[in-house]
Write an enzyme that holds these catalytic residues in place. Structure first.
Site, PDB file in Angstrom:
ATOM      1  N   TRP A 303       1.655  -3.829   9.197  1.00 49.59           N
ATOM      2  CA  TRP A 303       0.283  -3.316   9.065  1.00 49.59           C
ATOM      3  C   TRP A 303      -0.619  -4.338   8.387  1.00 49.59           C
ATOM      4  O   TRP A 303      -1.834  -4.179   8.376  1.00 49.59           O
ATOM      5  CB  TRP A 303       0.283  -2.005   8.291  1.00 49.59           C
ATOM      6  CG  TRP A 303       0.577  -2.164   6.817  1.00 49.59           C
ATOM      7  CD1 TRP A 303       1.613  -2.859   6.255  1.00 49.59           C
ATOM      8  CD2 TRP A 303      -0.163  -1.623   5.731  1.00 49.59           C
ATOM      9  NE1 TRP A 303       1.567  -2.764   4.880  1.00 49.59           N
ATOM     10  CE2 TRP A 303       0.494  -2.018   4.536  1.00 49.59           C
ATOM     11  CE3 TRP A 303      -1.308  -0.839   5.637  1.00 49.59           C
ATOM     12  CZ2 TRP A 303       0.032  -1.659   3.271  1.00 49.59           C
ATOM     13  CZ3 TRP A 303      -1.755  -0.475   4.373  1.00 49.59           C
ATOM     14  CH2 TRP A 303      -1.093  -0.882   3.212  1.00 49.59           C
ATOM     15  N   ASP A 304      -0.009  -5.375   7.812  1.00 51.85           N
ATOM     16  CA  ASP A 304      -0.771  -6.434   7.138  1.00 51.85           C
ATOM     17  C   ASP A 304      -1.926  -6.921   8.010  1.00 51.85           C
ATOM     18  O   ASP A 304      -3.029  -7.184   7.512  1.00 51.85           O
ATOM     19  CB  ASP A 304       0.135  -7.639   6.841  1.00 51.85           C
ATOM     20  CG  ASP A 304       1.361  -7.289   6.016  1.00 51.85           C
ATOM     21  OD1 ASP A 304       1.766  -6.110   6.024  1.00 51.85           O
ATOM     22  OD2 ASP A 304       1.923  -8.195   5.387  1.00 51.85           O
ATOM     23  N   GLU A 428       5.551   1.675  -1.494  1.00 57.28           N
ATOM     24  CA  GLU A 428       6.940   1.762  -1.040  1.00 57.28           C
ATOM     25  C   GLU A 428       7.912   2.120  -2.162  1.00 57.28           C
ATOM     26  O   GLU A 428       9.122   2.151  -1.941  1.00 57.28           O
ATOM     27  CB  GLU A 428       7.346   0.457  -0.367  1.00 57.28           C
ATOM     28  CG  GLU A 428       6.593   0.201   0.924  1.00 57.28           C
ATOM     29  CD  GLU A 428       6.977  -1.105   1.588  1.00 57.28           C
ATOM     30  OE1 GLU A 428       7.587  -1.954   0.917  1.00 57.28           O
ATOM     31  OE2 GLU A 428       6.661  -1.269   2.777  1.00 57.28           O
ATOM     32  N   LYS A 525       4.488   0.376  -6.247  1.00 57.33           N
ATOM     33  CA  LYS A 525       4.697  -1.024  -5.878  1.00 57.33           C
ATOM     34  C   LYS A 525       3.352  -1.715  -5.645  1.00 57.33           C
ATOM     35  O   LYS A 525       3.181  -2.895  -5.928  1.00 57.33           O
ATOM     36  CB  LYS A 525       5.549  -1.113  -4.606  1.00 57.33           C
ATOM     37  CG  LYS A 525       5.891  -2.525  -4.162  1.00 57.33           C
ATOM     38  CD  LYS A 525       6.706  -2.511  -2.874  1.00 57.33           C
ATOM     39  CE  LYS A 525       7.065  -3.921  -2.421  1.00 57.33           C
ATOM     40  NZ  LYS A 525       7.738  -3.941  -1.107  1.00 57.33           N
ATOM     41  N   GLN A 526       2.400  -0.945  -5.113  1.00 58.09           N
ATOM     42  CA  GLN A 526       1.111  -1.525  -4.726  1.00 58.09           C
ATOM     43  C   GLN A 526       0.063  -0.434  -4.605  1.00 58.09           C
ATOM     44  O   GLN A 526       0.370   0.753  -4.732  1.00 58.09           O
ATOM     45  CB  GLN A 526       1.249  -2.251  -3.396  1.00 58.09           C
ATOM     46  CG  GLN A 526       1.586  -1.333  -2.222  1.00 58.09           C
ATOM     47  CD  GLN A 526       2.288  -2.055  -1.106  1.00 58.09           C
ATOM     48  OE1 GLN A 526       3.462  -2.348  -1.174  1.00 58.09           O
ATOM     49  NE2 GLN A 526       1.556  -2.338  -0.045  1.00 58.09           N
TER      50      GLN A 526
END
Length: 656
Positions: A303-304, A428, A525-526
């Protein structure tokens, strides 16, 4: 233009493998690592062809229906840079001096090495190289070898040779050995399992010559690697001239000038340079997580592309953006087959893939990230809005409709509204949850967009009513006590992670703790909910509360994280924090702050650093045909100049 020049002095980690990544040359089709001309044990040469992969069966100890079936790994093809040398019969050399200079303005790499034999004979090895952007099957080199303090016999062999890569011993699930045995028939090389073929044509050199002190031998080499059995006839100089011209045009459309920090100026140009180099151009390839600079993540597409890279291309290089979206169109049949396999209508795009089939063996952090469907739809919507290319969207409307059909089937109505269960959002470290806010917000946007497009085209209008209704009734969790948006239904019920007693050497957590340990805690995580806030309007008071709650729980173990928090910090007026996040993102690979630049560039972070400047500091938005900016410049940056392309017209913007 010193801020277009990158040297060894500009990078923090000067290990051989880091240098190979940072100075790698690529053109969207072909990528070559900047490995040493005389190899050492540390050297990891690499030549990669975008979307050229080998496949192997995934072996599960306990298999289950619908699990991904095959690995796909981008093949490390050839070592195109090493040379075999003998000086008066001696073939072992000590490297006594090294200079590496990347001219980002022209797309050329210049290298100088001083080698010395055991008996003190010194020679200079000069190398000029580039991956051609005019003929994308070509990697070009110009070489000069000069006897510095001796007269003697120089014997050399210079040719491309297959790479044999040894797998690293360190545990890291993000990397995988990419060497494979290719079947050779003449100039044709074919993978054993995926049955993909390439054709090669290498200029090889074998020569023995006596050089007097101060004399040199010079030659050029062109390496052709193509899916077609025909090759460019252009000379080295012709290719070089075209390279310089192409990069001049690129910088006219894409450059960002910032005044106040020359380090960050060089960093942002370095990031844009690699973005331009690694993006697929043919509609059949995309943008690997590590570009074409290394083997991390096996050359997979995530998806980046849509969420971190595509905005840069949409606003500055719309034709490249169109090619990246065309790749998604090309794999739509695989996405439709995947949805059917899992028992759902519409299409479900693979979380990580090269050919369109799911390759993620760990479905809780792979297939369950169904938000990729909406991420892709968001990319198409942004492309249409900024470029005005409605024809492309309407020709490929099936993709938007099929993603909407998936959401209508995957979600369901309850007393609370339209809910989406058992998903993993961007974070994640939290898996298989109900009503992840980011996923629901993106799905809502996907459904609205599909409904509008159907009504515009006067097709699928009956379905469009259902899509619109699901979007209108999308459920979003909210905690009344904390007055924050819930990341998902269960996140706030979990025990917070013990950050105080987690030593820094235990990060990233994914390398030191089992998923069950991580999933049961409040730890990110983000960016997750905050990413949704970057994309969609919410009241500043709400975003402030959410930011204050979620940011301290975020490890930023993913390179995708800091840029998002930085953009939102800018919008909140937290300029000091925004600047810190941007600074970390802009020079992440130059400093090797993630500790794994040797595996390849962090492409999404590079795209994110552009977002930090344009969405964050410049506060750019484009709505209803109107360009708006909001001056969020931190005190460290005095001014910023940049160019964007809107509806085919270049707009030059200055923020002071």
């Amino acid at each position: 233009m010193k801020d277009f020049i990158l040297t060894l002095d500009d990078i923090g980690n000067k290990s051989v493998q880091n240098i190979e990544t940072l100075f790698a040359q690529a053109n969207g089709t072909l990528g070559v690592r900047a490995s040493l001309p005389i190899r050492t044990g540390e050297s990891t040469p690499g030549t990669f062809l975008n979307a050229f992969y080998e496949s192997h069966d995934i072996v599960y100890g306990e298999n289950a229906y619908g699990y991904a079936k095959q690995h796909q790994t981008m093949v490390n093809l050839f070592d195109l840079r090493s040379i075999e040398l003998m000086i008066d019969g001696k073939s072992e050399f000590l490297l006594s001096d090294q200079s590496v200079v990347l001219d980002m303005e022209k797309g050329l790499l210049f290298e100088s090495y001083i080698y010395e034999t055991g008996d003190g004979k010194k020679f200079e090895y000069l190398l000029e190289s580039f991956a051609s952007h005019s003929e994308r099957s070509v990697y070009a080199q110009k070489i000069q070898i000069k006897a510095l303090n001796f007269s003697g016999v120089v014997k050399l062999v210079k040719k491309g040779r297959p790479v044999s890569v040894k797998k690293g011993e360190a545990f890291d699930p993000r990397i995988k050995n990419s060497s494979t045995e290719l079947i050779q028939e003449g100039n044709k090389y074919t993978t054993q399992n995926s049955r993909l073929s390439i054709y090669v044509k290498f200029d090889s050199l074998s020569e023995e010559r006596r050089l007097n002190e101060g004399e040199s031998i010079s030659f050029t080499q062109l390496y052709h690697i193509s899916r077609e059995n025909h090759f460019s006839s252009l000379s080295y100089d012709e290719l070089k001239n075209k390279q310089v011209e192409i990069f001049a045009n690129f910088w006219k459309s894409s450059d960002i000038e910032i005044e106040g920090n020359t380090r960050l100026q060089k960093g942002i140009r370095f990031n844009m340079y690699h973005l331009f180099n690694s993006a697929g151009r043919d509609g059949a390839s995309n943008f690997s997580a590590k570009g074409l600079t290394g083997e991390g993540y096996e050359g997979h597409y995530f998806w980046d592309t849509e969420m971190y890279l595509l905005p840069f291309f949409i606003y500055t290089q719309p034709e490249i953006a169109k090619s990246l979206l065309s790749y998604r169109v090309s794999i739509l049949p695989k996405a439709q087959a995947r949805a059917k396999e899992l028992g759902f209508q519409g299409a479900l795009f693979a979380w990580r893939t090269i050919n369109g089939e799911e390759t993620s063996a760990y479905y809780p952090a792979g297939t369950a990230q169904v938000h990729i469907n909406a991420d892709i739809a968001y990319g198409f919507e942004l492309f249409e809005k900024v470029t005005g290319d409605t024809d492309f969207i309407e020709e490929n409307s099936t993709l938007i409709f099929e993603t909407a059909r998936f959401w209508l089937d995957y979600g369901f109505y309850s007393k609370r509204g339209f809910e989406i269960h058992e998903v993993t959002g961007p974070d994640e470290y939290t898996a298989l949850v109900n009503n992840n806010y980011y996923t629901n917000k993106m799905a809502q946007n996907n459904l609205f967009y599909a409904a509008r497009l159907a009504n515009r085209l006067k097709s699928n209008e009956d379905e469009a009513k259902y899509w619109f209704n699901a979007a209108e009734n999308m459920y979003f969790g909210f905690d009344q006590e904390l007055q924050i948006i819930q990341q998902d239904d269960s996140f706030l019920t979990k025990e917070p992670w013990d950050f105080v007693n987690t030593p820094k050497e235990k990060y990233p957590l994914l390398l030191h703790y089992h998923p069950m340990k991580i999933y049961k805690h409040q730890v990110l995580k983000q960016a997750d909910t905050i990413l949704a806030h970057m994309l969609f309007d919410e009241s500043q008071e709400q975003v402030n509360r959410d930011f204050a709650f979620y940011e301290p729980l975020t490890t930023h173990d993913s390179s995708l994280s800091r840029t998002v928090y930085g953009v939102v910090a800018s919008k909140l007026g937290r300029s000091e924090l925004a600047y810190r996040f941007f600074k970390e993102a802009a020079i992440m690979d130059l400093e090797d702050s993630q500790g794994n630049a040797s595996h390849g560039i962090h492409a999404a972070n590079m795209g994110g650093s552009w977002l930090g400047l344009i969405y964050g500091f410049a506060g750019l938005s484009y709505e209803n045909g109107e360009i708006k900016t909001n001056n969020n410049l931190p005190k460290e940056i005095k001014s910023m100049k940049f160019t964007i392309t809107i509806q085919g017209e270049k707009k030059h913007i200055i923020i002071e």
